[in-house]
Design a protein around this motif. Structure first.
Motif, mmCIF file in Angstrom:
data_model
loop_
_atom_site.group_PDB
_atom_site.id
_atom_site.type_symbol
_atom_site.label_atom_id
_atom_site.label_comp_id
_atom_site.label_asym_id
_atom_site.label_seq_id
_atom_site.Cartn_x
_atom_site.Cartn_y
_atom_site.Cartn_z
ATOM 1 N N TRP A 15 42.241 17.687 -43.965
ATOM 2 C CA TRP A 15 42.037 18.418 -44.404
ATOM 3 C C TRP A 15 42.662 19.535 -44.785
ATOM 4 N N ARG A 16 42.514 20.264 -45.341
ATOM 5 C CA ARG A 16 42.801 22.041 -46.260
ATOM 6 C C ARG A 16 43.180 22.176 -46.886
ATOM 7 N N PRO A 17 42.997 23.324 -47.127
ATOM 8 C CA PRO A 17 43.259 24.174 -48.335
ATOM 9 C C PRO A 17 44.199 24.249 -49.145
ATOM 10 N N GLY A 18 43.859 23.644 -50.858
ATOM 11 C CA GLY A 18 45.059 24.098 -51.588
ATOM 12 C C GLY A 18 45.902 24.888 -51.982
ATOM 13 N N GLY A 19 47.767 25.126 -52.539
ATOM 14 C CA GLY A 19 47.493 25.681 -52.958
ATOM 15 C C GLY A 19 47.285 26.026 -54.073
ATOM 16 N N GLY A 20 46.297 25.139 -54.880
ATOM 17 C CA GLY A 20 46.075 25.713 -55.831
ATOM 18 C C GLY A 20 45.079 26.660 -55.817
ATOM 19 N N SER A 41 48.729 22.778 -55.033
ATOM 20 C CA SER A 41 50.111 23.646 -55.456
ATOM 21 C C SER A 41 51.332 22.705 -55.910
ATOM 22 N N VAL A 42 52.155 22.600 -56.461
ATOM 23 C CA VAL A 42 53.241 21.823 -56.637
ATOM 24 C C VAL A 42 53.839 21.515 -54.818
ATOM 25 N N ALA A 43 53.747 22.405 -54.353
ATOM 26 C CA ALA A 43 54.178 21.830 -52.779
ATOM 27 C C ALA A 43 53.494 21.496 -52.111
ATOM 28 N N ASP A 44 52.382 21.486 -52.039
ATOM 29 C CA ASP A 44 51.016 19.855 -51.454
ATOM 30 C C ASP A 44 52.030 19.352 -52.289
ATOM 31 N N VAL A 45 52.022 18.877 -53.390
ATOM 32 C CA VAL A 45 52.987 18.014 -54.046
ATOM 33 C C VAL A 45 53.658 17.060 -53.039
ATOM 34 N N GLU A 46 55.004 18.129 -52.938
ATOM 35 C CA GLU A 46 56.094 18.054 -51.724
ATOM 36 C C GLU A 46 55.555 16.954 -49.983
ATOM 37 N N GLU A 47 54.732 17.542 -49.805
ATOM 38 C CA GLU A 47 54.620 17.864 -48.823
ATOM 39 C C GLU A 47 53.550 16.416 -48.251
ATOM 40 N N ALA A 48 52.809 15.518 -49.368
ATOM 41 C CA ALA A 48 51.974 14.697 -49.503
ATOM 42 C C ALA A 48 52.851 13.287 -49.970
#
Length: 493
Positions: A15-20, A41-48
């Protein structure tokens, strides 16, 4: 369950703040702010996706017995049920739906996890018929990382229909909930985490479909997409999936016919038609939005139906007496009103509704009344376009061939309702109508054990049913040579 901080999203089990940017959930009953929630954000998609790939390949998960995985799914179902009242209250605030409906959606999600768990425990592989001196078998294995994109009109229930079978199959899931209804999906993530799902197997990434959904679809390590939503978006997903040679499940739009036969029980038909198009404030892909009535009884039947529709109780979803709640959002209400205005411009006659409510009790909310139109033919735009609101168009028909031609004259083929006392006619028509689901003397009933999906522009593939888990797996064949002698091709060398 403790009060949840919706400003944080669930990325790879963290659980953390998203990049969006932070977004607001607005209560459509009164325009008040429900919560501020985070987006990805798109970076969050990469991490997920990376976390999901690691978790799906972890021997502890990949090698877990079906029984152990089923026990986990059972616990998730029980946890959802224990939290059903809180889930319902949150969803009603977020979507405007009645508490009766949102609690039913929560219980549906709980039932989905339990059904999938039972299915997993009883799912067997197969020995295939030998065609030589080999023992042959068919196995099913996880895909890896699955992308799930869900709609705003049935949050948590739609989430469960994708997450439960995907996890049962041994995958990791990256869920992108609808922008208007992200709170319940974040709540579900917290419930699943609390139950003990291994970290990384689920991510919940709110955000714009054109950004976050697209990034999930196009990611090289996502092996399947399951999408429920609009047909235009479904086509874009299908095109992107084709470029990757990736399987997809697409449950898309509808413009479903509901058909009254001359021998129908009139009271039963009217009650079913009202429920089929005006419950959920018409915000349902399977809404029976085109009504076909025999020409000789058209005026009398539609007159009775209109009187009943005009008497439906409109109000906030928190009022137990409400039958027609506000729409999910003000922009969507205005879009529905625009469809009706366009229909009137085409020559449609308003029998009831058709305008924003003047009563000051509804001024602050995204309300739109049950609306019945007539006076147009089936080729009118209002008969061909999905409105996704409490709008019904009534059309007369002549004989059965005329009825079938009109009912099938649509790019969609999701559902249909038939009202008749004659089982022979019901069966014959059910087979002639282009639809994935046909209800006979009922409407809008669902079972997790019964496959659901559409034909034509209403989608591709099926959800639910005994093949639900297999839809999230890939098949492998094994051949065991039984002949002790070497293959003859290489002999003499």
């Amino acid at each position: 369950m403790a009060q949840q901080d919706f400003s944080r999203i669930f990325v790879g089990g963290i659980w953390r703040p998203g990049g969006g940017p932070l977004e607001l959930s607005i209560n459509p009953a009164d325009g008040s702010v429900v919560a501020e929630f985070g987006t990805a954000s798109v970076a969050d998609v990469e991490e997920a996706v990376a976390a999901g790939k690691r978790a799906a390949n972890d021997p502890a998960w990949r090698g877990m017995t079906p029984q152990a995985r089923a026990r986990l799914l059972y616990r998730i179902g029980d946890a959802i049920e224990s939290d059903a009242d809180a889930i319902a209250a949150l969803q009603t605030a977020d979507t405007g739906k009645t508490l009766a409906e949102t609690r039913a959606l929560a219980m549906s999600a709980a039932g989905t996890f339990r059904y999938i768990a039972a299915l997993l425990e009883t799912m067997d592989e197969a020995l295939t018929s030998p065609r030589g001196n080999c023992l042959t078998m068919s196995l099913h294995e996880p895909i890896g990382v699955v992308g799930a994109i869900t709609p705003w009109n049935s949050p948590i229930a739609s989430d469960a229909q994708k997450i439960a079978p995907a996890l049962a199959a041994g995958n990791a899931v990256v869920l992108k909930p609808a922008e208007w209804t992200s709170l319940v999906s974040l709540r579900l993530a917290a419930i699943i985490e609390r139950v003990g799902l291994p970290s990384g197997l689920l991510s919940v990434l709110p955000g714009a479909g054109a950004v976050i959904g697209d990034a999930i679809v196009r990611h090289r390590d996502v092996g399947k997409i399951s999408f429920t939503g609009g047909t235009v978006t479904g086509r874009h997903i299908a095109a992107a999936a084709a470029a990757k040679l990736m399987p997809v499940s697409l449950e898309l739009g509808g413009k479903s016919p509901t058909i009254v036969l001359p021998d129908a029980d009139i009271d039963q038909a009217i009650a079913g038609i009202l429920f089929g198009v005006f419950s959920s404030t018409g915000q349902s892909c399977i809404a029976g939005s085109r009504l076909f009535v025999p020409a000789p009884i058209f005026s009398e039947f539609v007159g009775k139906l209109t009187a009943r529709a005009a008497a439906l109780r409109i109000g906030p979803g928190t009022d137990p007496s409400t039958q027609v709640a506000p729409m999910v959002a003000f922009p969507h209400r205005d879009k529905v009103a625009g469809h009706v205005a366009a229909g009137i411009a085409e020559g449609a006659e308003i029998l009831c509704g058709g305008a924003l409510l003047a009563d000051t009790r509804y001024a602050a909310g995204a309300y739109y009344p049950p609306t019945i139109l007539t006076g147009v033919t089936n080729d009118a735009n209002i008969c061909q376009q999905e409105i996704f609101g409490p709008v019904l168009v009534a059309l007369p028909y002549g004989d059965e061939d005329d009825l079938v031609a009109q009912a099938n004259d649509s790019v969609y083929g999701l559902a249909c309702g038939l009202w008749t006392r004659d089982y022979r006619t019901a069966y014959r028509l059910a087979r002639r109508i282009d639809a994935g689901t046909v209800w006979i003397n009922t409407y809008k009933q669902f079972s997790i054990s019964t496959p659901f999906g559409g034909v034509k522009d209403s989608g591709l593939g099926r959800e639910k049913g005994r093949d639900a888990i297999r839809n999230y797996m890939q098949q492998k064949s094994l051949y065991w040579g039984l002949d002790p002698q070497p293959l003859p091709w290489a002999s003499g060398i």
